[in-house]
Design an enzyme around this catalytic site. Structure first.
Site, PDB file in Angstrom:
ATOM      1  N   ASP A   1      82.575 -12.200   5.846  1.00  0.00           N
ATOM      2  CA  ASP A   1      81.455 -12.827   6.542  1.00  0.00           C
ATOM      3  C   ASP A   1      80.309 -12.896   5.542  1.00  0.00           C
ATOM      4  O   ASP A   1      79.672 -11.882   5.256  1.00  0.00           O
ATOM      5  CB  ASP A   1      81.064 -11.996   7.768  1.00  0.00           C
ATOM      6  CG  ASP A   1      79.923 -12.620   8.545  1.00  0.00           C
ATOM      7  OD1 ASP A   1      79.813 -13.855   8.568  1.00  0.00           O
ATOM      8  OD2 ASP A   1      79.134 -11.854   9.136  1.00  0.00           O
TER       9      ASP A   1
ATOM     10  N   ASP B   1      78.486  -7.419  11.014  1.00  0.00           N
ATOM     11  CA  ASP B   1      79.029  -8.217   9.904  1.00  0.00           C
ATOM     12  C   ASP B   1      80.467  -7.804   9.582  1.00  0.00           C
ATOM     13  O   ASP B   1      81.292  -8.651   9.232  1.00  0.00           O
ATOM     14  CB  ASP B   1      78.155  -8.059   8.653  1.00  0.00           C
ATOM     15  CG  ASP B   1      76.705  -8.376   8.934  1.00  0.00           C
ATOM     16  OD1 ASP B   1      76.353  -9.559   8.922  1.00  0.00           O
ATOM     17  OD2 ASP B   1      75.935  -7.429   9.189  1.00  0.00           O
TER      18      ASP B   1
ATOM     19  N   GLU C   1      84.102 -17.300   6.370  1.00  0.00           N
ATOM     20  CA  GLU C   1      83.473 -18.149   7.380  1.00  0.00           C
ATOM     21  C   GLU C   1      82.686 -19.256   6.703  1.00  0.00           C
ATOM     22  O   GLU C   1      81.989 -19.034   5.722  1.00  0.00           O
ATOM     23  CB  GLU C   1      82.553 -17.326   8.284  1.00  0.00           C
ATOM     24  CG  GLU C   1      82.093 -18.117   9.491  1.00  0.00           C
ATOM     25  CD  GLU C   1      81.459 -17.251  10.549  1.00  0.00           C
ATOM     26  OE1 GLU C   1      82.119 -17.004  11.575  1.00  0.00           O
ATOM     27  OE2 GLU C   1      80.315 -16.828  10.347  1.00  0.00           O
TER      28      GLU C   1
END
Length: 171
Positions: free
Chosen positions: A13, A146, A73
């Site tokens: 992430d 996260d 992502e």
């Protein structure tokens, strides 16, 4: 990935202050978390040094776990252009680190991650975290957020790979 084979995926992430990571192992249809956490960079550090720290930290994680694939992502629209730029810089370093290590890097949108993990693209963050906990058989919701997001991204990739294998076997 047959019944006996296993696959390790590094979910990431991206962020500048905080980059989440999660290493997930797939053994057949069973998924389990091997490790997860965050890479933090100090706010008072200049951007080139922060990006270098992310690169070095990812290299250590790759050295330790030897994942076959990384899943990252994609950036989504954000009202704050400065945030998009800093996350884009972090993503660039992440993509470079994976590619320079010979690791296939796959990218997923937040919508794809939510649909894959929860089955609903508009799922709330808490719903995603609860499903990550259940899918990976963890005693508690992974913290911080996260890290939970990074695990969700890894799960999304493993689900996508499973669907692709099923589809290929049908052809």
């Amino acid at each position: 990935m047959g019944k006996g084979k296993h696959m390790l995926v590094l979910g990431i992430d991206p962020g500048t202050a905080t980059t989440g990571f999660g290493v997930v192992e797939a053994q057949g249809s069973r998924l389990r978390a091997i490790d997860y956490g965050i890479i933090s960079t100090p706010a008072n550090m200049d951007m080139p040094a922060r990006l270098c720290l992310i690169h070095e930290s990812l290299n250590r994680i790759i050295d330790q776990y030897q994942p076959q694939t990384a899943a990252v992502e994609q950036i989504f629209y954000h009202r704050n252009a400065k945030t998009v730029i800093t996350v884009a810089q972090s993503r660039g370093v992440i993509l470079f680190t994976g590619a320079s290590r010979g690791i296939k890097v796959c990218e997923y949108t937040p919508l794809q991650v939510k649909q894959s993990v929860v089955g609903y693209g508009q799922a709330e963050k808490r719903q995603v975290q609860l499903m990550v906990q259940k899918i990976l058989g963890l005693k508690e919701i992974p913290k911080p957020d996260d890290a939970a997001d990074a695990l969700a991204i890894a799960i999304c990739h493993l689900h996508a790979q499973r669907i692709e294998r099923i589809y290929r076997s049908e052809l």
